[in-house]
Design an enzyme around this catalytic site. Structure first.
Site, PDB file in Angstrom:
ATOM      1  N   GLU A 121       0.829  -1.209   0.000  1.00 27.93           N
ATOM      2  CA  GLU A 121       0.000   0.000   0.000  1.00 27.93           C
ATOM      3  C   GLU A 121       0.867   1.264   0.000  1.00 27.93           C
ATOM      4  O   GLU A 121       0.544   2.245  -0.678  1.00 27.93           O
ATOM      5  CB  GLU A 121      -0.926  -0.002   1.220  1.00 27.93           C
ATOM      6  CG  GLU A 121      -1.861   1.201   1.268  1.00 27.93           C
ATOM      7  CD  GLU A 121      -2.645   1.295   2.579  1.00 27.93           C
ATOM      8  OE1 GLU A 121      -2.565   0.356   3.396  1.00 27.93           O
ATOM      9  OE2 GLU A 121      -3.306   2.330   2.786  1.00 27.93           O
ATOM     10  N   HIS A 176      -4.987   6.271   0.474  1.00 24.47           N
ATOM     11  CA  HIS A 176      -4.775   4.927   1.018  1.00 24.47           C
ATOM     12  C   HIS A 176      -5.419   3.900   0.092  1.00 24.47           C
ATOM     13  O   HIS A 176      -6.117   4.260  -0.860  1.00 24.47           O
ATOM     14  CB  HIS A 176      -5.428   4.797   2.405  1.00 24.47           C
ATOM     15  CG  HIS A 176      -4.682   5.516   3.489  1.00 24.47           C
ATOM     16  ND1 HIS A 176      -3.943   4.867   4.452  1.00 24.47           N
ATOM     17  CD2 HIS A 176      -4.568   6.840   3.756  1.00 24.47           C
ATOM     18  CE1 HIS A 176      -3.402   5.761   5.271  1.00 24.47           C
ATOM     19  NE2 HIS A 176      -3.763   6.967   4.871  1.00 24.47           N
ATOM     20  N   GLU A 253      -9.868   5.661   0.493  1.00 17.76           N
ATOM     21  CA  GLU A 253      -9.432   4.272   0.320  1.00 17.76           C
ATOM     22  C   GLU A 253      -9.740   3.937  -1.138  1.00 17.76           C
ATOM     23  O   GLU A 253     -10.890   3.717  -1.519  1.00 17.76           O
ATOM     24  CB  GLU A 253     -10.192   3.327   1.264  1.00 17.76           C
ATOM     25  CG  GLU A 253      -9.959   3.596   2.752  1.00 17.76           C
ATOM     26  CD  GLU A 253      -8.643   3.016   3.288  1.00 17.76           C
ATOM     27  OE1 GLU A 253      -7.785   2.604   2.474  1.00 17.76           O
ATOM     28  OE2 GLU A 253      -8.478   2.985   4.528  1.00 17.76           O
TER      29      GLU A 253
HETATM   30 ZN    ZN Z   1      -3.750   2.757   4.712  1.00 15.88          ZN
END
Ligand code: ZN
Length: 288
Positions: A121, A176, A253
């Site tokens: 990530e 993210h 996200e």
């Molecule tokens: Zn994250």
């Protein structure tokens, strides 16, 4: 759900603005060329009508210089916060220490997740941040980053918030990708329930969240998450980086790295460029 920024408003508003700008630019250049006796034989009659209907170029009569409008984000300050950091894996004690998270304490940072194939990530968020930064700067924005490489540690989540506060950012975005359930698919945008910036910053963050949601869904084609949040939005009380912000801030996200379909997309450089283009559009829309 957000009545202030429904999905339709984004599509119509952004699309029409871009088209209008392009017509204006084409008209200005073509009119300048015609004034200088530079008419081109490959222009169809349809093009000529299009040009004639456009606005006149500014400046003195007979000028051959087309006007250059200020870039869309000229003078704006935007903080792009690439989640986690590549060095976090090797420094767990350092990132495990507790810091202020806005009325409670929380770990300085975490390692983040990764795809089944091992794409981390932290590498993903840093790559998207670099792509987005290039686009925002081309639009005239001053971009402030929370980290400048992908081999260091942190910074802690409270320091990430402080970067945006210190810069008096017009908007801040944490990037993210989620480590959700393997059968969970899609993206979501977190926005804060309470903030150091108070109700004004909270309302602005809610609007920013809806704008990012609309632009991301439209630009990437990814659906809103089917395992968390409501229609791509997720109101949170536990995110230090959002709680401690005094400026409008949300956390995206981009997809679920533990889901095969999402992971394949997030691992593609072409798709990451689409993400960056979508987020650039989100800032243009939010700050217009
Ligand atoms: Zn994250």
């Amino acid at each position: 759900m957000c009545a202030a920024s429904p999905r339709g408003r984004y599509r119509v508003g952004y699309g029409s603005r871009v088209i209008g700008k392009r017509i204006g630019w084409v008209a200005a250049v073509a009119a300048a060329l015609l004034a200088a006796g530079c008419g081109s034989d490959h222009h169809t009659p349809g093009h000529a009508r299009h040009v004639a209907a456009g606005p006149e170029p500014s400046g003195t009569a007979g000028s051959t210089r087309a006007p250059s409008p200020a870039p869309a984000l000229h003078g704006r300050v935007i903080v792009v916060d690439a989640g986690h950091n590549g060095g976090n894996f090797q420094h767990t004690r350092q990132i495990d220490r507790l810091v202020d998270a806005g009325g409670f304490r929380k770990e300085c940072d975490t390692t983040g997740t990764e795809t089944a194939a091992g794409y981390e990530e932290a590498a993903f968020t840093f790559d998207v941040t670099k792509r987005l930064t290039a686009l925002l700067r081309a639009d005239g924005a001053r971009v402030v980053l929370t980290r400048h490489d992908n081999h260091s540690v942190g910074p802690c989540v409270n320091e990430r918030a402080a970067v945006g506060n210190k810069a008096h950012a017009d908007a801040a975005l944490s990037i993210h990708a989620d480590g959700g359930p393997a059968d969970g698919h899609g993206f979501h945008v977190m926005y804060p329930a309470t903030m150091s910036g108070g109700k004004k910053a909270q309302a602005a963050s809610h609007r920013l969240a809806a704008t990012v949601r609309d632009a991301y869904r439209h630009g990437t084609g990814l659906p809103a998450a089917d395992y968390i949040g409501t229609d791509g939005l997720n109101r949170r009380t536990d995110m230090a980086g959002l709680n401690l912000s005094t400026v409008p801030k949300v956390l995206l996200e981009c997809g679920n790295m533990r889901n095969g379909r999402d992971a394949a997309k997030l691992s593609s450089p072409t798709f990451r460029q689409r993400i960056a283009v979508s987020l650039d559009a989100a800032f243009r829309d939010y700050l217009s």
